[in-house]
Scaffold this motif. Sequence first.
Motif, mmCIF file in Angstrom:
data_model
loop_
_atom_site.group_PDB
_atom_site.id
_atom_site.type_symbol
_atom_site.label_atom_id
_atom_site.label_comp_id
_atom_site.label_asym_id
_atom_site.label_seq_id
_atom_site.Cartn_x
_atom_site.Cartn_y
_atom_site.Cartn_z
ATOM 1 N N GLY A 1 0.774 -1.234 0.000
ATOM 2 C CA GLY A 1 0.000 0.000 0.000
ATOM 3 C C GLY A 1 0.804 1.282 0.000
ATOM 4 O O GLY A 1 0.256 2.356 0.270
ATOM 5 N N SER A 2 2.098 1.204 -0.303
ATOM 6 C CA SER A 2 2.933 2.405 -0.334
ATOM 7 C C SER A 2 4.015 2.242 -1.406
ATOM 8 O O SER A 2 4.323 1.123 -1.828
ATOM 9 C CB SER A 2 3.577 2.642 1.031
ATOM 10 O OG SER A 2 4.379 3.815 1.018
ATOM 11 N N SER B 1 -0.576 1.640 -3.388
ATOM 12 C CA SER B 1 -1.459 2.488 -2.576
ATOM 13 C C SER B 1 -2.554 1.610 -1.986
ATOM 14 O O SER B 1 -2.679 0.435 -2.328
ATOM 15 C CB SER B 1 -2.075 3.608 -3.423
ATOM 16 O OG SER B 1 -3.033 3.072 -4.322
ATOM 17 N N LYS B 2 -3.365 2.193 -1.111
ATOM 18 C CA LYS B 2 -4.442 1.406 -0.506
ATOM 19 C C LYS B 2 -5.462 0.976 -1.563
ATOM 20 O O LYS B 2 -6.183 -0.014 -1.380
ATOM 21 C CB LYS B 2 -5.114 2.207 0.604
ATOM 22 C CG LYS B 2 -5.839 3.465 0.141
ATOM 23 C CD LYS B 2 -6.472 4.194 1.323
ATOM 24 C CE LYS B 2 -7.250 5.429 0.869
ATOM 25 N NZ LYS B 2 -7.858 6.141 2.028
ATOM 26 N N ASN B 3 -5.511 1.707 -2.665
ATOM 27 C CA ASN B 3 -6.448 1.346 -3.736
ATOM 28 C C ASN B 3 -5.941 0.206 -4.606
ATOM 29 O O ASN B 3 -6.732 -0.450 -5.293
ATOM 30 C CB ASN B 3 -6.729 2.564 -4.628
ATOM 31 C CG ASN B 3 -7.524 3.636 -3.909
ATOM 32 O OD1 ASN B 3 -8.095 3.387 -2.846
ATOM 33 N ND2 ASN B 3 -7.568 4.829 -4.486
ATOM 34 N N THR B 4 -4.624 -0.014 -4.616
ATOM 35 C CA THR B 4 -4.063 -1.057 -5.481
ATOM 36 C C THR B 4 -3.418 -2.181 -4.681
ATOM 37 O O THR B 4 -2.735 -3.027 -5.234
ATOM 38 C CB THR B 4 -3.004 -0.462 -6.434
ATOM 39 O OG1 THR B 4 -1.965 0.177 -5.662
ATOM 40 C CG2 THR B 4 -3.622 0.543 -7.369
ATOM 41 N N GLN C 1 -4.373 9.415 -4.629
ATOM 42 C CA GLN C 1 -3.755 8.107 -4.442
ATOM 43 C C GLN C 1 -2.735 7.799 -5.543
ATOM 44 O O GLN C 1 -2.398 6.634 -5.770
ATOM 45 C CB GLN C 1 -4.833 7.018 -4.409
ATOM 46 C CG GLN C 1 -5.718 7.077 -3.197
ATOM 47 C CD GLN C 1 -4.926 6.897 -1.904
ATOM 48 O OE1 GLN C 1 -4.094 6.003 -1.780
ATOM 49 N NE2 GLN C 1 -5.181 7.777 -0.928
ATOM 50 N N HIS C 2 -2.272 8.856 -6.179
ATOM 51 C CA HIS C 2 -1.311 8.676 -7.290
ATOM 52 C C HIS C 2 -0.531 9.982 -7.435
ATOM 53 O O HIS C 2 -0.845 10.828 -8.258
ATOM 54 C CB HIS C 2 -2.076 8.344 -8.578
ATOM 55 C CG HIS C 2 -1.206 8.210 -9.783
ATOM 56 N ND1 HIS C 2 -0.074 7.430 -9.814
ATOM 57 C CD2 HIS C 2 -1.314 8.775 -11.014
ATOM 58 C CE1 HIS C 2 0.477 7.520 -11.009
ATOM 59 N NE2 HIS C 2 -0.245 8.331 -11.754
ATOM 60 N N ARG C 3 0.498 10.137 -6.588
ATOM 61 C CA ARG C 3 1.156 11.439 -6.458
ATOM 62 C C ARG C 3 1.983 11.831 -7.670
ATOM 63 O O ARG C 3 2.056 13.014 -8.031
ATOM 64 C CB ARG C 3 2.038 11.424 -5.213
ATOM 65 C CG ARG C 3 2.766 12.727 -4.945
ATOM 66 C CD ARG C 3 3.563 12.655 -3.671
ATOM 67 N NE ARG C 3 4.518 13.739 -3.559
ATOM 68 C CZ ARG C 3 5.489 13.772 -2.663
ATOM 69 N NH1 ARG C 3 5.628 12.781 -1.797
ATOM 70 N NH2 ARG C 3 6.332 14.791 -2.626
ATOM 71 N N PRO D 1 1.979 7.480 -2.415
ATOM 72 C CA PRO D 1 1.042 6.501 -2.969
ATOM 73 C C PRO D 1 1.106 6.540 -4.496
ATOM 74 O O PRO D 1 1.320 7.604 -5.092
ATOM 75 C CB PRO D 1 -0.321 6.990 -2.457
ATOM 76 C CG PRO D 1 -0.145 8.467 -2.320
ATOM 77 C CD PRO D 1 1.295 8.686 -1.922
ATOM 78 N N SER D 2 0.960 5.386 -5.127
ATOM 79 C CA SER D 2 1.002 5.328 -6.589
ATOM 80 C C SER D 2 -0.041 4.338 -7.092
ATOM 81 O O SER D 2 -0.580 3.525 -6.322
ATOM 82 C CB SER D 2 2.389 4.910 -7.079
ATOM 83 O OG SER D 2 2.595 3.515 -6.887
#
Length: 272
Positions: free
Chosen positions: A43-44, A66-69, A135-137, A59-60
């Motif tokens: 998640g990071s 990231s928490k989404n991926t 969530q995607h810096r 996050p990427s």
Amino acid sequence: AEFSESQFMHPEWMVDVPPDLATEWYVTPRPSGQRCLVIASRGSTVSRLKTGRVLHRFPSALPGGSKNTRHGANDAFCILDCVFHKQDSVFYAMDCLAWNGMSLYDCTAEMRLTWLHSKLNDPSECGATKQPGPQHRFQFATPTTQRADAAGLFAAYESPVPFVRDGLLFVAMDGNYELGVSPLAMLWKDGACSEYVLDTNADGSVPERQCVVLSLRVPSGDVVTGDTLPVALARLPPQFLAATAGRAAVADEDAGVGEDDGMDEDEGGDLG
């Protein structure tokens, strides 16, 4: 730092042209910037320079980045060999070492790069090439990779690119990702395709004089550079080496230095 640097495949300087360059090699314009390993897991995402220093934590949209991926407890991971292009804050992915939990170190460059371009640039597979968001810096991109034939070389050397070009990277199509200095990768730079064909100061300015560290290898007499993979520039004649060794022996005698004047092995200080 040494351990971190050893996690990269380092190209040799291109001093000779392989006879199979046009058929068995890829060429990619290399973006100017900081080379780093981008590791997405749990998640990071973290980017680490060759020194081992952390460049970013963020996050990427990479698998596991990231928490989404993130995919459950046994989370997937992703490792990319990238160049961070500071001018537009884009990570340019040059190679793929692992994707969604699958290691690609032992795969050929043809496989790794085909996988990288197809997965990273597929919106249904990964959203890393989209514009940055919560969530995607940072945005990711892939420079164009082509066969190193005449057309590919011309395109890599002169075609417009969305980044500052810093040389051309060549990789052998059938080579795996070999850690350390590897003949499976070569780097070419000249004044037309790189701002940094000469050594620069920390502020980017070119010093008035170029400096190089050389060392003498005895007894061969080879004068070599201080590169990770030394380059031999000259070989001194045996007569010169013999005369130099004689003068060094006389200097040692005058200073009262003998063969047994050093410390015993177990008397040395702790170097740990």
